[in-house]
Write a protein that holds these residues in place. Structure first.
Motif, PDB file in Angstrom:
ATOM      1  N   VAL A 179       0.810  -1.223   0.000  1.00  0.00           N
ATOM      2  CA  VAL A 179       0.000   0.000   0.000  1.00  0.00           C
ATOM      3  C   VAL A 179       0.843   1.274   0.000  1.00  0.00           C
ATOM      4  N   PRO A 180       1.893   1.385   0.826  1.00  0.00           N
ATOM      5  CA  PRO A 180       2.623   2.658   0.848  1.00  0.00           C
ATOM      6  C   PRO A 180       3.214   3.050  -0.506  1.00  0.00           C
ATOM      7  N   ALA A 181       3.574   2.071  -1.320  1.00  0.00           N
ATOM      8  CA  ALA A 181       4.218   2.363  -2.599  1.00  0.00           C
ATOM      9  C   ALA A 181       3.261   2.348  -3.783  1.00  0.00           C
ATOM     10  N   SER A 182       2.132   1.679  -3.653  1.00  0.00           N
ATOM     11  CA  SER A 182       1.191   1.565  -4.766  1.00  0.00           C
ATOM     12  C   SER A 182       0.579   2.917  -5.094  1.00  0.00           C
ATOM     13  N   THR A 183       0.366   3.158  -6.381  1.00  0.00           N
ATOM     14  CA  THR A 183      -0.221   4.439  -6.804  1.00  0.00           C
ATOM     15  C   THR A 183      -1.696   4.299  -7.189  1.00  0.00           C
ATOM     16  N   LEU A 184      -2.321   3.164  -6.892  1.00  0.00           N
ATOM     17  CA  LEU A 184      -3.692   2.897  -7.325  1.00  0.00           C
ATOM     18  C   LEU A 184      -4.612   2.609  -6.150  1.00  0.00           C
ATOM     19  N   ILE A 185      -5.824   3.156  -6.208  1.00  0.00           N
ATOM     20  CA  ILE A 185      -6.934   2.724  -5.358  1.00  0.00           C
ATOM     21  C   ILE A 185      -8.128   2.508  -6.264  1.00  0.00           C
ATOM     22  N   GLU A 186      -8.720   1.323  -6.165  1.00  0.00           N
ATOM     23  CA  GLU A 186      -9.929   1.031  -6.919  1.00  0.00           C
ATOM     24  C   GLU A 186     -11.128   1.432  -6.057  1.00  0.00           C
ATOM     25  N   VAL A 187     -11.880   2.422  -6.509  1.00  0.00           N
ATOM     26  CA  VAL A 187     -13.064   2.908  -5.800  1.00  0.00           C
ATOM     27  C   VAL A 187     -14.265   2.177  -6.387  1.00  0.00           C
ATOM     28  N   VAL A 188     -14.879   1.315  -5.588  1.00  0.00           N
ATOM     29  CA  VAL A 188     -15.954   0.449  -6.075  1.00  0.00           C
ATOM     30  C   VAL A 188     -17.287   0.982  -5.550  1.00  0.00           C
ATOM     31  N   LEU A 189     -18.143   1.417  -6.463  1.00  0.00           N
ATOM     32  CA  LEU A 189     -19.418   2.017  -6.096  1.00  0.00           C
ATOM     33  C   LEU A 189     -20.542   1.001  -6.197  1.00  0.00           C
ATOM     34  N   GLY A 190     -21.304   0.851  -5.122  1.00  0.00           N
ATOM     35  CA  GLY A 190     -22.495   0.027  -5.153  1.00  0.00           C
ATOM     36  C   GLY A 190     -23.670   0.802  -5.714  1.00  0.00           C
ATOM     37  N   GLU A 191     -24.751   0.109  -5.968  1.00  0.00           N
ATOM     38  CA  GLU A 191     -25.954   0.750  -6.503  1.00  0.00           C
ATOM     39  C   GLU A 191     -26.487   1.820  -5.568  1.00  0.00           C
ATOM     40  N   ARG A 192     -26.278   1.640  -4.262  1.00  0.00           N
ATOM     41  CA  ARG A 192     -26.834   2.587  -3.289  1.00  0.00           C
ATOM     42  C   ARG A 192     -25.790   3.541  -2.711  1.00  0.00           C
ATOM     43  N   THR A 193     -24.563   3.478  -3.199  1.00  0.00           N
ATOM     44  CA  THR A 193     -23.550   4.452  -2.760  1.00  0.00           C
ATOM     45  C   THR A 193     -23.940   5.827  -3.284  1.00  0.00           C
ATOM     46  N   ASP A 194     -24.062   6.823  -2.398  1.00  0.00           N
ATOM     47  CA  ASP A 194     -24.489   8.136  -2.885  1.00  0.00           C
ATOM     48  C   ASP A 194     -23.323   8.908  -3.493  1.00  0.00           C
ATOM     49  N   GLU A 195     -23.662   9.949  -4.256  1.00  0.00           N
ATOM     50  CA  GLU A 195     -22.643  10.686  -5.010  1.00  0.00           C
ATOM     51  C   GLU A 195     -21.674  11.416  -4.095  1.00  0.00           C
ATOM     52  N   SER A 196     -22.154  11.905  -2.956  1.00  0.00           N
ATOM     53  CA  SER A 196     -21.245  12.617  -2.053  1.00  0.00           C
ATOM     54  C   SER A 196     -20.182  11.674  -1.496  1.00  0.00           C
ATOM     55  N   THR A 197     -20.557  10.425  -1.214  1.00  0.00           N
ATOM     56  CA  THR A 197     -19.591   9.434  -0.742  1.00  0.00           C
ATOM     57  C   THR A 197     -18.598   9.095  -1.844  1.00  0.00           C
ATOM     58  N   ALA A 198     -19.101   8.936  -3.062  1.00  0.00           N
ATOM     59  CA  ALA A 198     -18.226   8.630  -4.196  1.00  0.00           C
ATOM     60  C   ALA A 198     -17.227   9.764  -4.429  1.00  0.00           C
ATOM     61  N   GLN A 199     -17.706  10.994  -4.384  1.00  0.00           N
ATOM     62  CA  GLN A 199     -16.823  12.144  -4.600  1.00  0.00           C
ATOM     63  C   GLN A 199     -15.773  12.239  -3.499  1.00  0.00           C
ATOM     64  N   ALA A 200     -16.211  12.008  -2.254  1.00  0.00           N
ATOM     65  CA  ALA A 200     -15.264  12.058  -1.136  1.00  0.00           C
ATOM     66  C   ALA A 200     -14.176  11.007  -1.306  1.00  0.00           C
ATOM     67  N   ALA A 201     -14.560   9.801  -1.719  1.00  0.00           N
ATOM     68  CA  ALA A 201     -13.589   8.717  -1.875  1.00  0.00           C
ATOM     69  C   ALA A 201     -12.554   9.043  -2.936  1.00  0.00           C
ATOM     70  N   ARG A 202     -12.991   9.630  -4.044  1.00  0.00           N
ATOM     71  CA  ARG A 202     -12.031  10.052  -5.071  1.00  0.00           C
ATOM     72  C   ARG A 202     -11.039  11.058  -4.494  1.00  0.00           C
ATOM     73  N   GLY A 203     -11.554  11.998  -3.731  1.00  0.00           N
ATOM     74  CA  GLY A 203     -10.683  12.998  -3.120  1.00  0.00           C
ATOM     75  C   GLY A 203      -9.709  12.400  -2.128  1.00  0.00           C
ATOM     76  N   TRP A 204     -10.152  11.413  -1.355  1.00  0.00           N
ATOM     77  CA  TRP A 204      -9.253  10.764  -0.396  1.00  0.00           C
ATOM     78  C   TRP A 204      -8.118  10.057  -1.113  1.00  0.00           C
ATOM     79  N   ALA A 205      -8.452   9.352  -2.189  1.00  0.00           N
ATOM     80  CA  ALA A 205      -7.412   8.638  -2.941  1.00  0.00           C
ATOM     81  C   ALA A 205      -6.356   9.622  -3.442  1.00  0.00           C
TER      82      ALA A 205
END
Length: 294
Positions: A156-182
């Protein structure tokens, strides 16, 4: 194999201040490391206090290695911001919790339910699963809108990738936050909808299984199969060495799941089943498709 230099964070203001990680093994420790060195207060939990304390030591040792490689963080400050606990009750004030327990369906569900029960309303709960359905997991949870997959990669410390997996009920604010965290962790988010194996595991396992069949059939040695992918396709690590790093038992579990969901093309080869039965699990046991000095 020497792990590459750690990836540094970018805009750490985008990160939650209080983060929890459930499971202090190699992946959980790596996830905790990433958030810790980005300035977050991190609580890691495990099944008992001895395991939790061992996880804390593992994380701090990893942080020190990153410092030795040139990452600009303060070891003492990281130690102050890292807490280890044996109960998920210690996560009751977390804004984000990432579950990183083994890829066992019942264990995942029990763990996620117990964590959600103590989290404050609005907190985000994420699973680091590499293949299990986010939508099916969400069916067992309160607040499915605040649940998603955050699939980190090893190491994890060296990897440059995070796969953000969205479920059908994941809301857009959570999805946007996750992209920002990555991005704030210095990584690149790849956003996928829930599907068996997502993108990375499905492709990675397909290549690895075919590489195993080639060794099983005597087409080429493990060394030469990997070298063909490294030199011919510029893979930084070949599929069999990657399997050793991930763990043959982990790869077998994912392959078995994909076999059930997607059909015969993901049937685990006998060579993989045999190695797992013999305890040849890769780097963590010292032997897999390659020998790994302990």
């Amino acid at each position: 194999m020497t792990d590459p230099a750690p990836v540094g964070p970018t805009d750490t203001a985008a990160l939650p201040r209080r983060v929890g990680v459930v499971g202090g093994g190699r992946m959980g420790a790596g996830i905790a490391h990433a958030f810790l060195t980005s300035g977050c207060d991190v609580t890691v939990t495990d099944t008992d206090q001895d395991r939790a304390d061992a996880a804390r030591e593992r994380i701090l040792a990893s942080v020190q290695k990153s410092i030795d490689r040139g990452q600009d963080v303060d070891a003492a400050d990281c130690a102050r911001r890292l807490t280890a606990a044996a109960s998920v009750g210690a996560l009751e004030d977390r804004e984000l919790v990432v579950e990183a327990v083994p890829e066992d369906w019942d264990l995942k569900v029990r763990t996620l339910q117990s964590v959600r029960a103590v989290l404050p309303a609005g907190a985000v709960l994420a699973t680091n699963t590499s293949s299990l359905s986010v939508d099916r997991l969400a069916e067992h949870l309160e607040e499915p809108a605040r649940f998603l997959g955050l699939h980190f990669f090893n190491p994890v410390p060296a990897s440059t990738l995070i796969e953000v997996v969205l479920g059908e009920r994941t809301d857009e604010s959570t999805a946007q936050a996750a992209r920002g965290w990555a991005e704030a962790l210095g990584k690149t988010p790849v956003v996928v909808r829930d599907a068996p194996g997502f993108a990375s595991s499905r492709l990675g396992v397909a290549i690895a299984l075919e590489a195993m069949r080639m060794v099983e059939e005597g087409v080429a040695s493990a060394e030469d199969v990997d070298l063909a992918m490294e030199l011919g396709y510029r893979h930084p690590t070949g599929p069999l060495r990657t399997t050793d790093i991930v763990g043959l038992d982990v790869r077998l579990g994912i392959a078995a799941y994909l076999h059930r969901e997607l059909g015969e093309r993901f049937a685990p080869p006998q060579i993989l089943r045999d190695k797992v039965a013999r305890g040849e699990l890769g780097r963590k046991t010292g032997k897999g498709f390659f020998d790994w000095p302990q």
